[in-house]
Design a protein around this motif. Structure first.
Motif, PDB file in Angstrom:
ATOM      1  N   ASP A  98       4.303 -21.014 -16.432  1.00 58.02           N
ATOM      2  CA  ASP A  98       5.240 -19.888 -16.441  1.00 58.02           C
ATOM      3  C   ASP A  98       4.771 -18.791 -15.497  1.00 58.02           C
ATOM      4  O   ASP A  98       5.579 -18.196 -14.771  1.00 58.02           O
ATOM      5  CB  ASP A  98       5.380 -19.332 -17.865  1.00 58.02           C
ATOM      6  N   HIS A 154       5.501 -19.814 -11.944  1.00 55.95           N
ATOM      7  CA  HIS A 154       6.933 -19.704 -11.640  1.00 55.95           C
ATOM      8  C   HIS A 154       7.331 -18.261 -11.345  1.00 55.95           C
ATOM      9  O   HIS A 154       8.018 -17.979 -10.354  1.00 55.95           O
ATOM     10  CB  HIS A 154       7.749 -20.238 -12.818  1.00 55.95           C
ATOM     11  N   LYS A 155       6.868 -17.338 -12.170  1.00 55.05           N
ATOM     12  CA  LYS A 155       7.247 -15.936 -11.972  1.00 55.05           C
ATOM     13  C   LYS A 155       6.521 -15.333 -10.764  1.00 55.05           C
ATOM     14  O   LYS A 155       7.060 -14.442 -10.093  1.00 55.05           O
ATOM     15  CB  LYS A 155       6.990 -15.151 -13.249  1.00 55.05           C
ATOM     16  N   VAL A 166       7.355 -16.548 -23.864  1.00 59.75           N
ATOM     17  CA  VAL A 166       7.958 -17.628 -23.085  1.00 59.75           C
ATOM     18  C   VAL A 166       8.589 -18.694 -23.977  1.00 59.75           C
ATOM     19  O   VAL A 166       9.328 -19.546 -23.484  1.00 59.75           O
ATOM     20  CB  VAL A 166       6.930 -18.308 -22.160  1.00 59.75           C
TER      21      VAL A 166
END
Length: 368
Positions: free
Chosen positions: A192, A195-196, A270
């Motif tokens: 995560d 990705h961000k 998340v």
């Protein structure tokens, strides 16, 4: 009502999106002490609690206010390291080393956040140096029970000893259950974060923040991030940076570390929410009517995190005790709060399982 972060002069390279094992340990301890906040994790919490050594389970109650009611910033020590540039460590041991870099004043004042006696977004007198602040901290700790009072007295009397206690406690939790939990979660959290980070580099901060949560917005012209919460606060990145820390165990909590002098942190969930069934129409009408008043909604935010007396709530909200009592009466008649007596104190706390049945959006709004 919101928390704002002034990011004037902040460069993209000073925005870091990094998982934190110690922050996740803090959320693990919170989930174990307040499983009602996390319906989707009750199976995990039940399994862990059943396997705990009795002595470790007993130690969890000594300082549970550090994770039950306030998500103590001590679990994000990287944010308090002078300079505002530190990031979470790759291991729990590395982050415990960062905890040792906090001054005694930082350590004590952060640990005492549960008493609501110290300023958070502004500078204030330390409980180690100011006698009045110290007395009030002890008075408010007494309302939580004898264990909390004893811990607070030891904290104020010998900060290094309590710092060592916390380190040993974290290490024992790691050996008992957290190492296995972190090994399972860290890959998802790292994915995560990657990705961000990719969104941040390719599309900018606004896109990355939108991916964190729709309640986090960027006003580029004003150079300000705003997080929609049932509470007010403000901070600034200044010469430091901004940290975004993902959590799997933390849903529905979206927390903003905006302590004065610390690096701002967005601790965001998340995982996918799991919602409870809705209440009956009659219950819904009564409870939603009780929650329709903004003051009662703000009281619920406090009461969701810990049990408070009427006097404490009155001081925190700038109201008189009779005014608070009237609002508490409405919430109690709606079945939204639990009241219990502890010695000469009458403490009130939100029944989060009832709020969960009203809907996930309301629960997230109160707990955010």
């Amino acid at each position: 009502m919101s928390v704002s972060i002034d990011i004037a002069g902040l460069r993209t390279e000073r925005v870091a999106i990094v998982p934190s094992p110690m922050a996740e340990l803090g959320m693990a301890l919170h989930t174990l002490s307040e499983p009602g906040h996390h319906p989707g994790l009750q199976g995990w919490a039940t399994t862990v609690a059943a396997g705990l050594d009795p002595s470790l389970a007993d130690r969890m109650t000594d300082a549970e206010f550090l994770w039950r009611s306030t998500f103590s910033d001590l679990f994000m020590p990287f944010a308090g390291v002078p300079g505002g540039r530190s990031v979470p460590g790759a291991t729990l041991a590395e982050e415990l080393d960062l905890l040792d870099r906090l001054s005694d004043e930082q350590f004590v004042d952060t640990a005492l956040e549960f008493t609501c006696t110290l300023p958070y977004s502004t500078a204030g007198a330390s409980a180690l140096a100011d006698a009045r602040t110290r007395r009030r901290a002890l008075y408010l700790a007494a309302a939580r029970g004898p264990r909390q009072l004893d811990f607070t007295e030891r904290l104020l009397g010998d900060p290094p000893r309590i710092r060592g206690w916390l380190r040993r406690f974290a290490e024992d939790c790691d050996a008992a259950f957290f190492a296995a939990t972190w090994d399972r979660l860290r890959h998802r959290l790292a994915a995560d974060a990657r990705h961000k980070t990719d969104l941040l580099r390719r599309k900018g901060l606004a896109e990355a923040l939108t991916a964190v949560s729709p309640v986090v917005t960027l006003d580029a012209a004003a150079e300000r991030i705003t997080v929609d919460k049932l509470g007010d606060g403000r901070t600034a990145t200044g010469d430091g940076g901004l940290l975004l820390v993902p959590t799997s165990l933390g849903r529905p909590h979206l927390t903003v570390l905006h302590r004065y002098g610390w690096q701002p942190v967005l601790h965001y969930p998340v995982a996918s929410p799991e919602l409870s069934s809705p209440p009956s129409v009659e219950q819904l009408l009564l409870r939603m009517t009780a929650l329709s008043h903004p003051v009662r909604l703000r009281l619920c935010r406090h009461l969701a995190r810990s049990a408070y007396s009427t006097g404490e709530l009155a001081q925190a909200h700038g109201m008189t005790a009779p005014e608070v009592s009237r609002h508490l009466g409405v919430l109690k008649r709606a079945g939204l709060i639990i009241t219990r007596r502890r010695g000469r104190y009458v403490l009130h706390q939100l029944d989060v399982t009832v709020v969960a049945r009203l809907g996930g959006d309301l629960l997230e709004g109160v707990l955010r």
